[in-house]
Design an enzyme around this catalytic site. Structure first.
Site, PDB file in Angstrom:
ATOM      1  N   LEU A  60       7.066  10.623  11.685  1.00 19.49           N
ATOM      2  CA  LEU A  60       7.663   9.419  12.265  1.00 19.49           C
ATOM      3  C   LEU A  60       6.950   9.024  13.559  1.00 19.49           C
ATOM      4  O   LEU A  60       6.466   7.908  13.689  1.00 19.49           O
ATOM      5  CB  LEU A  60       9.156   9.639  12.528  1.00 19.49           C
ATOM      6  CG  LEU A  60       9.910   8.463  13.167  1.00 19.49           C
ATOM      7  CD1 LEU A  60       9.917   7.245  12.237  1.00 19.49           C
ATOM      8  CD2 LEU A  60      11.340   8.860  13.540  1.00 19.49           C
ATOM      9  N   SER A  67       9.591   7.075  21.543  1.00 18.79           N
ATOM     10  CA  SER A  67      10.998   6.693  21.678  1.00 18.79           C
ATOM     11  C   SER A  67      11.320   5.381  20.964  1.00 18.79           C
ATOM     12  O   SER A  67      12.487   5.078  20.732  1.00 18.79           O
ATOM     13  CB  SER A  67      11.372   6.569  23.162  1.00 18.79           C
ATOM     14  OG  SER A  67      11.294   7.819  23.809  1.00 18.79           O
ATOM     15  N   TRP A  91       2.179  14.675  17.072  1.00 23.26           N
ATOM     16  CA  TRP A  91       3.171  15.668  17.488  1.00 23.26           C
ATOM     17  C   TRP A  91       4.033  16.103  16.298  1.00 23.26           C
ATOM     18  O   TRP A  91       5.252  16.195  16.407  1.00 23.26           O
ATOM     19  CB  TRP A  91       4.061  15.135  18.629  1.00 23.26           C
ATOM     20  CG  TRP A  91       3.302  14.698  19.832  1.00 23.26           C
ATOM     21  CD1 TRP A  91       3.144  13.419  20.271  1.00 23.26           C
ATOM     22  CD2 TRP A  91       2.573  15.530  20.732  1.00 23.26           C
ATOM     23  NE1 TRP A  91       2.358  13.405  21.404  1.00 23.26           N
ATOM     24  CE2 TRP A  91       2.004  14.691  21.714  1.00 23.26           C
ATOM     25  CE3 TRP A  91       2.343  16.913  20.818  1.00 23.26           C
ATOM     26  CZ2 TRP A  91       1.218  15.176  22.757  1.00 23.26           C
ATOM     27  CZ3 TRP A  91       1.561  17.404  21.852  1.00 23.26           C
ATOM     28  CH2 TRP A  91       1.013  16.539  22.801  1.00 23.26           C
ATOM     29  N   THR A  93       5.357  18.778  13.816  1.00 22.30           N
ATOM     30  CA  THR A  93       5.551  20.202  13.565  1.00 22.30           C
ATOM     31  C   THR A  93       5.227  20.523  12.115  1.00 22.30           C
ATOM     32  O   THR A  93       5.643  19.804  11.202  1.00 22.30           O
ATOM     33  CB  THR A  93       7.010  20.603  13.872  1.00 22.30           C
ATOM     34  OG1 THR A  93       7.276  20.369  15.257  1.00 22.30           O
ATOM     35  CG2 THR A  93       7.261  22.068  13.553  1.00 22.30           C
ATOM     36  N   CYS A 168      17.919  11.402   9.526  1.00 22.27           N
ATOM     37  CA  CYS A 168      17.261  12.716   9.537  1.00 22.27           C
ATOM     38  C   CYS A 168      17.292  13.307  10.946  1.00 22.27           C
ATOM     39  O   CYS A 168      17.563  14.504  11.131  1.00 22.27           O
ATOM     40  CB  CYS A 168      15.821  12.594   9.062  1.00 22.27           C
ATOM     41  SG  CYS A 168      15.606  11.880   7.418  1.00 22.27           S
ATOM     42  N   GLN A 209      27.325  39.767  45.215  1.00 22.85           N
ATOM     43  CA  GLN A 209      28.141  38.605  44.869  1.00 22.85           C
ATOM     44  C   GLN A 209      27.313  37.438  44.326  1.00 22.85           C
ATOM     45  O   GLN A 209      27.718  36.777  43.354  1.00 22.85           O
ATOM     46  CB  GLN A 209      28.947  38.146  46.089  1.00 22.85           C
ATOM     47  CG  GLN A 209      30.058  39.107  46.477  1.00 22.85           C
ATOM     48  CD  GLN A 209      30.867  38.597  47.658  1.00 22.85           C
ATOM     49  OE1 GLN A 209      30.537  37.578  48.251  1.00 22.85           O
ATOM     50  NE2 GLN A 209      31.926  39.317  48.004  1.00 22.85           N
ATOM     51  N   GLY A 269      13.441  38.032  39.386  1.00 19.92           N
ATOM     52  CA  GLY A 269      12.454  38.057  40.455  1.00 19.92           C
ATOM     53  C   GLY A 269      11.049  37.810  39.915  1.00 19.92           C
ATOM     54  O   GLY A 269      10.849  37.050  38.970  1.00 19.92           O
ATOM     55  N   GLU A 293      12.877  14.931  19.430  1.00 17.85           N
ATOM     56  CA  GLU A 293      14.100  14.490  18.731  1.00 17.85           C
ATOM     57  C   GLU A 293      14.958  13.615  19.646  1.00 17.85           C
ATOM     58  O   GLU A 293      16.185  13.645  19.601  1.00 17.85           O
ATOM     59  CB  GLU A 293      14.931  15.687  18.246  1.00 17.85           C
ATOM     60  CG  GLU A 293      14.157  16.702  17.441  1.00 17.85           C
ATOM     61  CD  GLU A 293      13.879  16.240  16.027  1.00 17.85           C
ATOM     62  OE1 GLU A 293      14.304  15.137  15.662  1.00 17.85           O
ATOM     63  OE2 GLU A 293      13.236  16.987  15.278  1.00 17.85           O
ATOM     64  N   GLY A 294      14.306  12.806  20.467  1.00 19.53           N
ATOM     65  CA  GLY A 294      15.001  11.963  21.430  1.00 19.53           C
ATOM     66  C   GLY A 294      14.952  12.591  22.801  1.00 19.53           C
ATOM     67  O   GLY A 294      15.427  13.704  23.001  1.00 19.53           O
TER      68      GLY A 294
END
Length: 313
Positions: A60, A67, A91, A93, A168, A209, A269, A293-294
């Site tokens: 897509l 976007s 991009w 996957t 989707c 603490q 640390g 995914e947004g």
């Protein structure tokens, strides 16, 4: 859907890249074939995708349209017996390891259509992307289409417009909302163990603490995120979950996971930046999950539109 969510949570407790591979396979490849495919397409692909014999990817996002998927330039041209596909996706996957790609492109009328593109089709290539500092265990690449002949039986027959790809993404975003909780849990678990073992001023740092404050806030935020995804899962099981609710959960839980990972890094640390512990790996992975995914900001605007009725993008 709650069982599926728990699976995504545990996969991402290991690594976001593993959950990404599963999300793409299930939510972005199998889901559209199951929802929009013909019986022949379902029989041809779903059994092999379910067994892992076949790997899929989802095309897509484009180099210039992330976007704003409606601005895509990839197009299909009707040539009578087949379609001709031209364009590029980025991009992606699983791109370079996938056997099939579910690809979205515009036809001559400007309608977005979905189709199944198979590895080996002439003119179809999927170069791998290198140099990532995030999701390094995930295969990411491009999809390039140079006059690829797409048989008409490979096109989803009924679905047109952004409804197809966005449905989707809703499925994948739901999995992400669960998955990132797993990444946060792994960071928290590591920080808790380290704080009980690390001795400073003659006692474990868990006895101080400020460390207890960090741990208490971390587990509280994780628990709140789990309740959000559980409720969302109940709504999905009932067929009531809305895209706005899914967006809210995705954005909130990713932000939570990043905050937990940051706190966990401080508890570790200097050791927190080493590969001996999972913190920096999760942190770097979550930087990608924040965007894909947004993006974080787009999901804020989706929620804004949901509550005001006004579209700000």
């Amino acid at each position: 859907y709650i069982s599926y969510g728990l699976m995504m949570q545990e996969l991402e407790r290991g690594d976001s890249s593993v959950r990404s591979t599963a999300s793409v396979q299930g939510s972005l490849v199998m889901f559209p074939i199951h929802e929009y495919g013909t019986e022949e397409q379902k029989m041809n692909y779903l059994p092999k995708l379910a067994s892992g014999e076949m790997i899929g990817c989802f095309g897509l996002t484009e180099p210039d349209h992330g976007s704003n998927p409606g601005g895509m330039l990839t197009k299909i041209t009707d040539k009578g017996d087949y379609y001709l596909l031209n364009g590029a996706k980025m991009w992606i996957t699983n791109a370079n390891i996938a056997d099939i790609a579910v690809v979205w492109a515009k036809d001559k009328n400007g309608d977005i259509r979905g189709m199944i593109v198979e590895k080996g089709m002439k003119g179809f290539s999927a170069p791998e992307m290198h140099g990532k500092w995030s999701l390094r265990a995930s295969a990411t690449g491009e999809l390039v289409f140079d006059n690829v002949k797409i048989p008409k039986e490979n096109v989803f027959p009924e679905i047109k417009g952004l409804k197809g790809p966005l449905s989707c993404l809703n499925s994948a975003r739901y999995g992400i909302a669960w998955g990132v909780v797993g990444a946060a849990m792994d960071c928290y678990d590591s920080a808790l163990r380290y704080s009980q073992e690390r001795i400073q001023f003659g006692k474990p740092i868990a006895s101080f603490q400020l460390i207890q404050k960090k741990l208490a806030e971390m587990i509280t935020e994780i628990t709140k995120a789990q309740l959000l995804t559980w409720r969302l899962g109940v709504l999905k099981n009932e067929g009531k979950a809305t895209p706005g609710q899914i967006s809210m959960a995705k954005r909130n839980n990713v932000q939570m996971a990043i905050a937990v990972a940051h706190e966990a890094r401080q508890i570790h640390g200097a050791m927190g930046i080493t590969g001996e512990y999972p913190i920096m790996r999760h942190l770097m992975n979550l930087e990608s999950v924040l965007t894909y995914e947004g993006t974080h900001d787009i999901h804020l605007l989706i929620t804004g539109m949901d509550i005001t009725g006004i579209n700000a993008f």
